[in-house]
Scaffold this motif. Structure first.
Motif, PDB file in Angstrom:
ATOM      1  N   PHE A  93      -0.987 -25.146 -24.944  1.00  0.00           N
ATOM      2  CA  PHE A  93       0.088 -25.458 -24.004  1.00  0.00           C
ATOM      3  C   PHE A  93       0.636 -24.162 -23.408  1.00  0.00           C
ATOM      4  O   PHE A  93       0.511 -23.104 -24.010  1.00  0.00           O
ATOM      5  N   PRO A  94       1.211 -24.268 -22.199  1.00  0.00           N
ATOM      6  CA  PRO A  94       1.650 -23.038 -21.519  1.00  0.00           C
ATOM      7  C   PRO A  94       2.886 -22.395 -22.148  1.00  0.00           C
ATOM      8  O   PRO A  94       3.967 -22.407 -21.585  1.00  0.00           O
ATOM      9  N   VAL A  95       2.698 -21.848 -23.331  1.00  0.00           N
ATOM     10  CA  VAL A  95       3.761 -21.117 -24.013  1.00  0.00           C
ATOM     11  C   VAL A  95       3.271 -19.689 -24.156  1.00  0.00           C
ATOM     12  O   VAL A  95       2.127 -19.473 -24.553  1.00  0.00           O
ATOM     13  N   SER A  96       4.097 -18.716 -23.805  1.00  0.00           N
ATOM     14  CA  SER A  96       3.613 -17.338 -23.908  1.00  0.00           C
ATOM     15  C   SER A  96       3.536 -16.944 -25.379  1.00  0.00           C
ATOM     16  O   SER A  96       4.251 -17.491 -26.218  1.00  0.00           O
TER      17      SER A  96
END
Ligand SMILES: Nc1ncnc2c1ncn2[C@@H]1O[C@H](COP(=O)(O)OP(=O)(O)OP(=O)(O)O)[C@@H](O)[C@H]1O
Ligand SMILES: [Mg+2]
Lengths: 275, 212
Positions: A93-96
């Motif tokens: 998922f787009p989590v840094s």
């Protein structure tokens, strides 16, 4: 930042449900309760008032068990997720990586610090109810020391956790770290000193570098040196640096060391394969 | 959309990806096949930014999956080869997904319903305690609800009963034309109707690439 807090919150919720956290609560809460029952607070021995004696004993026990608790429960946070492919899914998922890593760290910090801090508070409240005076300075210093002890071992745990790919190796590594640091608190250092094989300065340096020893001496430094059996290294350190300066060091150095390890772990997390 | 240029990934001195070149266009529906150990999962993981390539490069809509992982992952939905034993409860998992991607929890529940999975009864349960098929269905629901431009599935139907499998393929056939999908599969006959391109990998190389 939003995702960092999200990670922290989810990690706290997940940990709070876990069995290890339950044991952790039980151990520290139970420890305090045990002190109450055995009546450590009631006696006045060697000039200690009951409450400060209670807190000192609490700190002494904490030095030994808190680090290993933090290490074994935290090293699996990233290495365990990696091994079980949880990391693969969660990080799709787009989590840094920054939010993920520091969020987990923040969550863990809350989870490990809260119980030891609450147990300390519990002791103080009990002591005051029993008629003692509220030891403000002691409460403040011990809270700060506990905080920095949590910080250093969390940092080390995250460092091991990101560096090592398998959970078993991570556990083994934490055990080695713990035993090594434990071996070099005062008792072992006295042994070295007596043998006279080592330079005294070298021994003092070892003591100053060991966060567990720094914590121990910091905790003991609130007492009159004449009254305590603190060991020669502790005596020497306090005598040389003075109580206040040493306390500042005892709080800041572990935090600094923990931050160094945490950043090294973060660096490895970003630069190495995630799986 | 996705461009793999001369990608090499080495594990223990073997090239698991051996100079792979591949371009995936908008609307490509790909079946990625090949024997066990061919490097399919490794290729997908590299696209998702999990692995640092030894040489070559990968771009997703012009972004590097490692340097711009958030940008890249915003465009991709991914279902892994086996459902991971996530300890979060369903409520927490849905919160994670919705907050990190901007997907509405309602949409996920809606998609789950379309997969014949009613999650309202299980919201407090940890994810890992669901049955294998239920886990897979939820992962599918999340992937579809995310409305990504690219869907990547690593053998998504392994745990599904025949009815659920039908359902899943039906939902996929309803996807918009411009969405790209990449299936890793060993059962080509099942996805036959859903694909317009077949890629065959072996020993870390793309050995066949056929448009239908
Ligand atoms: N993290 C890793 N470390 C070392 N070797 C790895 C790693 N990941 C994969 N490999 C090796 O790389 C090769 C390719 O693995 P990969 O998982 O990409 O195959 P696959 O095509 O997905 O196979 P399958 O059909 O069985 O899923 C295998 O030989 C595997 O052992
Ligand atoms: Mg695979």
């Amino acid at each position: 930042m939003k995702n960092l807090l999200l990670m922290a919150k989810l990690d706290i919720k997940e940990s709070a449900r876990s069995r290890w956290f339950f044991v952790y609560l039980l151990v520290f809460g139970g420890l305090m309760a045990l002190f109450f029952i055995t009546g450590i607070t009631d006696s006045v021995v060697m000039g200690f008032t009951g409450l400060s004696r209670l807190l000192l004993v609490y700190m002494q026990v904490t030095i030994v068990i808190l680090p290993i608790f933090i290490l074994i429960t935290t090293v699996k946070s990233i290495s365990g997720d990696r091994e079980s492919a949880i990391l693969e899914y969660m990080l799709s998922f787009p989590v840094s990586l920054k939010d993920y890593y520091w969020g987990k760290m923040l969550g863990r910090f809350v989870i490990v610090f809260t119980p030891v801090f609450l147990a300390l508070l519990m002791g103080v409240v009990y002591g005051v109810i029993k008629g003692g005076e509220l030891p403000w300075k002691m409460l403040l210093v011990y809270s700060a020391l506990l905080l920095s002890l949590c910080a250093v071992f969390l940092g080390i745990a995250f460092f091991i956790s990101t560096l090592v790919k398998s959970h078993d190796v991570a556990l083994g590594a934490s055990f080695v770290v713990w035993i090594t640091l434990l071996a070099f608190i005062d008792i072992a250092l006295i042994g070295l000193m007596l043998q006279n094989r080592w330079d005294d300065n070298f021994i003092i340096t070892l003591a100053l570098l060991n966060p567990m020893e720094v914590f121990r001496v910091g905790a003991i430094s609130l007492f009159d040196p004449e009254l305590t059996v603190m060991g020669p290294v502790a005596y020497f350190l306090l005598d040389t640096f003075g109580h206040t300066l040493f306390l500042v060091y005892a709080v800041l150095y572990p935090i600094f060391l923990g931050a160094v390890f945490a950043f090294l772990g973060y660096y490895a997390f970003r630069k190495k394969d995630l799986l | 959309m996705i461009e793999v240029k001369d990608a090499v990934k080495r594990f223990l001195d073997t090239n698991v990806l051996d100079h792979v070149d591949l371009v995936i266009e908008r609307g490509d529906k790909i079946a990625l096949m090949g024997p066990n150990g061919a490097g399919k999962t490794t290729l997908v993981r590299s696209i998702l930014g999990f692995y640092h390539l030894d040489s070559g490069k990968i771009e997703v809509e012009g972004y590097d999956p490692i340097k711009n992982r958030v940008k890249v992952l915003e465009k991709i939905s991914f279902i892994p080869q086996t459902p991971p034993p996530i300890k979060l409860s369903l409520t927490e998992l849905l919160e994670y997904v919705s907050k990190s991607t901007g997907t509405k929890e309602e949409d996920i529940k809606e998609e789950a319903k379309r997969m014949d999975l009613d999650i309202s009864k299980n919201l407090a349960k940890p994810f890992f305690k669901l049955s294998g098929g239920m886990k897979q269905k939820l992962l599918i629901a999340i992937a579809l609800a995310k409305r990504s431009d690219i869907l990547i599935f690593d053998e998504p139907t392994a745990n599904l009963d025949p009815k659920a499998r039908e359902k899943f393929y039906h939902l996929l056939s309803e996807l918009p034309q411009e969405v790209s999908t990449l299936f890793i599969t060993h059962r080509i006959e099942e996805v036959e109707g859903l694909i317009n391109r077949k890629i065959y990998m072996d020993l870390g190389k793309v050995v066949e690439d056929e448009r239908l």
